[in-house]
Scaffold this motif. Structure first.
Motif, short mmCIF file in Angstrom:
data_model
loop_
_atom_site.label_atom_id
_atom_site.label_comp_id
_atom_site.label_asym_id
_atom_site.label_seq_id
_atom_site.Cartn_x
_atom_site.Cartn_y
_atom_site.Cartn_z
N VAL A 202 46.02 4.34 7.52
CA VAL A 202 47.32 4.10 6.88
C VAL A 202 47.33 2.73 6.19
O VAL A 202 47.77 2.60 5.05
CB VAL A 202 48.46 4.20 7.91
N TYR A 203 46.84 1.71 6.89
CA TYR A 203 46.97 0.35 6.37
C TYR A 203 45.69 -0.18 5.71
O TYR A 203 45.79 -1.02 4.81
CB TYR A 203 47.39 -0.59 7.51
N GLY A 222 46.15 4.95 -0.13
CA GLY A 222 46.93 4.18 0.81
C GLY A 222 46.82 2.71 0.49
O GLY A 222 46.05 2.28 -0.36
#
Length: 224
Positions: A202-203, A222
């Motif tokens: 996600v990051y 992302g």
């Protein structure tokens, strides 16, 4: 599982060391060193340090039968199988240099813990790519959670098999007393791998070499 050379016949550590050296040499030639992302490489080095800490946080009552998280599945998904093999070898070398592992048993430890764990994770990743939908949840649950638990259990089975064949411990003690603890520990490995993988994709998806935005997110990149 931290094996000792004293638990095996005198020729076993030497043979294991030679086989491990050959496998690591092959893995080194398979890594595309010039194509590695410098930012990801720095993150992977940090992961090696964290994994070293995980290996130090161990418990066990008998020589060769210690319980700790491996991190092999996460390494495989972050770096790919070839670089993961080298990274886990570096972790074990650091443990031996600090006096927390038997130098003579490094080959045995790598062959019976790191190699099967990486192989299971890489195999499940390839199987998921071929047989399952290209979905974010599939990547996290199957490749992270399930493969994480299966990788530790595979390493434990190989270690137990090696100790049993060497006659280090009775089979009933290994199967009835040691193996159940590894099964329980595999759930911790599964949860830790799945959680960290979800956060990273996600990051910091650039740090996860086996994650493809186009495949799992429909081309939506992302952050990071």
């Amino acid at each position: 599982m931290d094996l000792s050379a004293l638990l095996f016949a005198g020729w076993a550590p030497w043979l294991a060391g030679a086989l491990a050296a050959a496998a690591l040499t092959f893995a080194a030639f398979r890594v595309r060193w010039r194509m590695l992302d410098p930012a990801a490489l720095n993150a992977w080095m940090g992961a090696c340090v964290l994994d070293l800490v995980l290996w130090l946080l161990r418990g066990g009552l008998q020589p060769g039968l210690s319980f700790h998280l491996l991190g092999a599945a996460l390494f495989t998904l972050l770096m790919g199988p070839w670089l993961a093999m080298l990274a886990l070898a570096a972790v074990q070398l650091a443990l031996a240099a600090a006096g927390h592992a038997d130098w003579r048993a490094l080959g045995l430890n790598w062959l019976l813990t790191a190699l099967p764990a990486v192989a299971v994770t890489a195999g499940m990743l390839e199987l998921a790519r071929r047989r399952l939908p290209a979905h974010f949840f599939v990547y996290i649950f199957v490749n992270g959670f399930l493969a994480g638990g299966a990788s530790l259990l595979a390493a434990a089975l190989c270690g137990v098999l090696g100790l049993g064949l060497a006659g280090a411990y009775p089979w009933d003690a290994l199967l009835e007393e040691a193996l159940p603890y590894y099964f329980l520990l595999s759930w911790s490995e599964a949860f830790t791998t799945g959680l960290l993988l979800a956060v990273l994709v996600v990051y910091k998806p650039r740090w996860v070499a086996t994650f493809d935005d186009g495949r799992y997110l429909g081309g939506k990149p992302g952050p990071g």
